[in-house]
Write a protein that holds these residues in place. Structure first.
Motif, mmCIF file in Angstrom:
data_model
loop_
_atom_site.group_PDB
_atom_site.id
_atom_site.type_symbol
_atom_site.label_atom_id
_atom_site.label_comp_id
_atom_site.label_asym_id
_atom_site.label_seq_id
_atom_site.Cartn_x
_atom_site.Cartn_y
_atom_site.Cartn_z
ATOM 1 N N LYS A 134 0.815 -1.214 0.000
ATOM 2 C CA LYS A 134 0.000 0.000 0.000
ATOM 3 C C LYS A 134 0.858 1.277 0.000
ATOM 4 O O LYS A 134 0.366 2.347 -0.329
ATOM 5 C CB LYS A 134 -0.957 0.003 1.188
ATOM 6 N N ARG A 135 2.138 1.139 0.359
ATOM 7 C CA ARG A 135 3.040 2.297 0.412
ATOM 8 C C ARG A 135 3.918 2.420 -0.827
ATOM 9 O O ARG A 135 4.637 3.403 -0.980
ATOM 10 C CB ARG A 135 3.912 2.213 1.664
ATOM 11 N N GLU B 168 6.519 6.062 -8.788
ATOM 12 C CA GLU B 168 7.605 7.021 -9.004
ATOM 13 C C GLU B 168 8.811 6.763 -8.107
ATOM 14 O O GLU B 168 9.841 7.427 -8.242
ATOM 15 C CB GLU B 168 7.099 8.458 -8.816
ATOM 16 N N ARG C 290 2.953 8.596 7.561
ATOM 17 C CA ARG C 290 2.711 7.625 6.496
ATOM 18 C C ARG C 290 3.048 6.216 6.987
ATOM 19 O O ARG C 290 2.288 5.284 6.793
ATOM 20 C CB ARG C 290 3.534 7.952 5.243
ATOM 21 N N SER D 266 13.092 3.494 -1.784
ATOM 22 C CA SER D 266 11.627 3.602 -1.871
ATOM 23 C C SER D 266 10.979 2.450 -2.624
ATOM 24 O O SER D 266 9.934 2.594 -3.240
ATOM 25 C CB SER D 266 11.227 4.942 -2.517
ATOM 26 N N GLN E 248 9.349 10.448 -5.922
ATOM 27 C CA GLN E 248 8.294 11.092 -5.140
ATOM 28 C C GLN E 248 8.875 12.150 -4.212
ATOM 29 O O GLN E 248 8.130 12.911 -3.591
ATOM 30 C CB GLN E 248 7.535 10.052 -4.322
ATOM 31 N N LYS F 236 -0.519 6.453 2.617
ATOM 32 C CA LYS F 236 -0.672 7.210 1.373
ATOM 33 C C LYS F 236 0.114 8.519 1.358
ATOM 34 O O LYS F 236 0.402 9.062 0.292
ATOM 35 C CB LYS F 236 -2.156 7.512 1.118
ATOM 36 N N ARG G 22 4.988 3.277 -4.410
ATOM 37 C CA ARG G 22 4.547 4.216 -5.443
ATOM 38 C C ARG G 22 5.348 3.993 -6.722
ATOM 39 O O ARG G 22 6.560 3.726 -6.664
ATOM 40 C CB ARG G 22 4.734 5.658 -4.975
#
Length: 650
Positions: free
Chosen positions: A25-26, A30, A293, A598, A34, A442, A28
């Motif tokens: 869910k974390r 990018e 987050r 990330s 990000q 998010k 991304r």
């Protein structure tokens, strides 16, 4: 018939499912994009958040200038504790004799590295000061606490500079933009830009060096999330790595943040910085909003003053005590068999799940097969169970509101994100003026002139604190030149970055690479590492200095050495590292963070070539004490196998 799964097996399966769900869910698309490095931000207001608040420009401008065209035997990039340790060891080895032999270059306005930049309230080292602060034995300094506050570590950096006369060997407020190996003179040519402060014109310098060595740390470039509208926020704003006491009031030594009284304060981020600074913000802000987050795992710190009697009788009581204590700490962190007592005896040494990050000699090389890796990850997850349960139980015991407590629980293995240690953070959420704004992985939606928006709701703020960390050390596939921020070109004009991206990680013992003579660097990749960064630096430094000293001893009068790793040497070491890669397969499933860029290092490689290249980025999997023994044996053998030394005219 296969045996039925045990209760522990079922718990491991359920946890792995939960960890995967929370990590996914974390994630991304990018990845690290990000975030934006503050110094590279397009908006002037955000870019200005990286300015140096601490440099004494008048005093620095009054110093004697480093002359354009100067030549030095050693140029060190980085004036933090690692760079200082390197400089001291070069001096002690007799390799630095005259004033022109050494120059330390740093973008900061003084020594200290991360301890120069980070001065936020509550800042302490998370590793015991007796093992972390370098050169305690040589300086005779006694830390005041088991965990030193940031300002005491900065004072120690200044103490080191004074004792070894490093102040007149440093060029501050300066960055090296390019380094080029000159074949004709066998020297490095360095392009340097020196800032002179507000209203002063920069100086552009060309400096030559026999040796160019990087010691610029791993968390040095502050970043902010690419939040829409961030620059439009009308309130006051700063980054924790440039804490602005003109806004908050107080000082690092006396954190009376009276400037926040009557104000609505938001802090974005709940990593190690927020864990330490949030309790101080909460004491003075009218309302404090903590935007989360991903929660941190928060264990007990157990701070206490140094017991002088114990210091003299059981800690600093013999020659070589600090190295012994560092290694004892590392052995307990990685679960290595030892008959020594637990000298540090803190939470670090009682988290068996850390072995997923530091490695451990408790197992042999992991076979890179689905069965071998699966069994290894299952074993790590079993070791992690008590770590997670301990952190969760601590939240439940301290935080009174069950809903808030649930949101403060970290759902990832302890090896995925650096654990934190604090006794004030969790109780802060029992205060009526403190509000946890959990974004369920998010992040915030956007920023407005008035505040931050989460899930469509705006939270008005007067002051916004960005506790959003630093550029990942794995940016650029972990390439050392990218981490340095220096365009490096070696023999034949070849780019260091191009070599790294084409071949993958390619070094001998993690500190040098072929085609780039007399260049050394400090990087955890293809190296041994420890939870204590200065322990890692000391091991790498000893090997770099010993290699240079051996090379210097091989050339006669009127000559100097060109020291270069051989292709056979670095490829042989890359092969060894690839054998260790499977031990760290569990990192691929981690929650996105700076430790895996990330999530960039979380997916499966696309093909076998990419998989082999990724495997070259491994670290020594048996722990740093084992790695130290390997290097000591290498140096004792004396032939500098894998290194070529060529005499050239001095």
């Amino acid at each position: 018939m296969a045996a039925a799964p045990s209760e522990e097996d079922l718990k491991v399966y359920a946890l792995s499912q939960k960890y995967t769900e929370e990590a996914t869910k974390r994630l991304r698309p990018e990845l690290d994009d990000q975030f934006v490095n503050l110094k590279d931000a397009g908006e002037p207001r955000v870019r200005a958040l990286s300015d140096d608040l601490w440099a004494d420009h008048a005093a620095l401008n009054a110093r004697e200038l480093v002359k354009d065209g100067s030549r030095y035997k050693f140029v060190i990039l980085g004036g933090g504790l690692g760079g200082q340790l390197l400089a001291v060891r070069l001096i002690e080895a007799g390799l630095v004799k005259g004033a022109g032999d050494l120059l330390i270059i740093d973008i900061a306005g003084g020594f200290g590295g991360t301890w120069y930049w980070n001065r936020y309230p509550g800042l302490h080292c998370d590793v015991e000061s007796y093992t972390y602060m370098p050169l305690l034995e040589e300086t005779g300094y006694v830390p005041k606490f088991k965990y030193a506050p940031g300002y005491e570590i900065l004072e120690h950096a200044e103490r080191i500079a004074t004792q070894w006369n490093l102040n007149d060997k440093a060029l501050f407020r300066s960055k090296i933009t390019a380094a080029t190996w000159g074949e004709e003179k066998s020297l490095w040519s360095l392009d340097v830009i020196e800032s002179r402060g507000p209203g002063e014109e920069e100086r552009k310098l060309k400096i030559q060096a026999d040796y160019f060595i990087s010691a610029n740390g791993i968390l040095a470039v502050p970043q902010a999330p690419r939040v829409d509208g961030l620059a439009s926020f009308a309130g006051q704003m700063f980054h924790t790595a440039r804490w602005d006491y003109s806004i908050t009031g107080g000082s690092q030594e006396n954190p009376q943040l009276t400037g926040l009284e009557g104000k609505r304060v938001g802090i974005l981020g709940t990593g190690a910085t927020a864990i330490q600074s949030v309790p101080h913000l909460a004491k003075f802000a009218k309302e404090l909003y903590v935007f989360q987050r991903t929660p941190s795992a928060v264990y007990e710190r157990g701070q206490r003053p140094t017991d002088l009697e114990k210091w003299e009788s059981k800690i600093a009581y013999k020659k070589g005590w600090q190295k012994e204590r560092m290694e004892n700490f590392a052995l307990y962190c990685c679960g290595a068999p030892t008959d020594q007592p637990n000298m540090v005896d803190d939470e670090w040494t009682k988290l068996p799940g850390l072995r997923g990050q530091t490695g451990t000699p408790l197992f042999d090389l992991i076979q890179p097969t689905p069965e071998g890796i699966g069994a290894h990850i299952a074993r790590l997850l079993k070791w992690n169970i008590p770590c997670g349960e301990k952190a969760h139980a601590r939240v439940d015991a301290i935080v009174k509101d069950p809903e808030t407590a649930a949101k403060l629980k970290a759902w990832y293995p302890v090896w995925c994100k650096r654990p934190t240690y604090n006794d004030e953070y969790l109780p802060t959420f029992n205060l009526p003026n403190v509000h946890l704004i959990d974004t369920d992985g998010k992040g915030v939606d956007s920023a407005t002139e008035r505040g931050l928006v989460v899930a469509g709701k705006e939270y008005p703020l007067d002051v916004l604190v960005l506790g959003t960390g630093f550029r990942s050390p794995l940016e650029g596939n972990g390439c050392p030149s990218v981490k340095m921020g220096v365009k490096i070109h070696g023999r034949g004009g070849r780019s260091f970055e191009e070599k790294w991206n084409t071949q993958g990680a390619t070094t001998l013992y993690g500190t040098a690479t072929s085609g780039f003579p007399n260049l050394f660097f400090m990087s955890p990749i293809q190296n041994g590492t420890a939870a204590n960064w200065l322990h890692s630096c000391s091991v790498w430094t000893d090997n770099i200095v010993a290699t240079i000293a051996k090379a210097e001893s091989r050339v006669g009068d009127g000559s100097r050495p060109v020291v270069e790793v051989t292709v056979a040497g670095e490829e042989g070491w890359a092969g060894v590292m690839m054998q260790h890669a499977a031990a760290f397969a569990a990192l691929s499933g981690c929650t996105p963070g700076y430790g895996n860029a990330s999530g960039a290092f979380g997916g499966m490689p696309k093909d076998q070539a990419e998989m082999l290249k990724a495997a070259r980025m491994a670290i020594w999997s048996f722990g740093i004490v084992s790695f130290t023994k390997l290097l000591e044996d290498y140096r004792a053998e004396g032939s500098l196998q894998g290194v070529e030394v060529t005499p050239v005219a001095a």
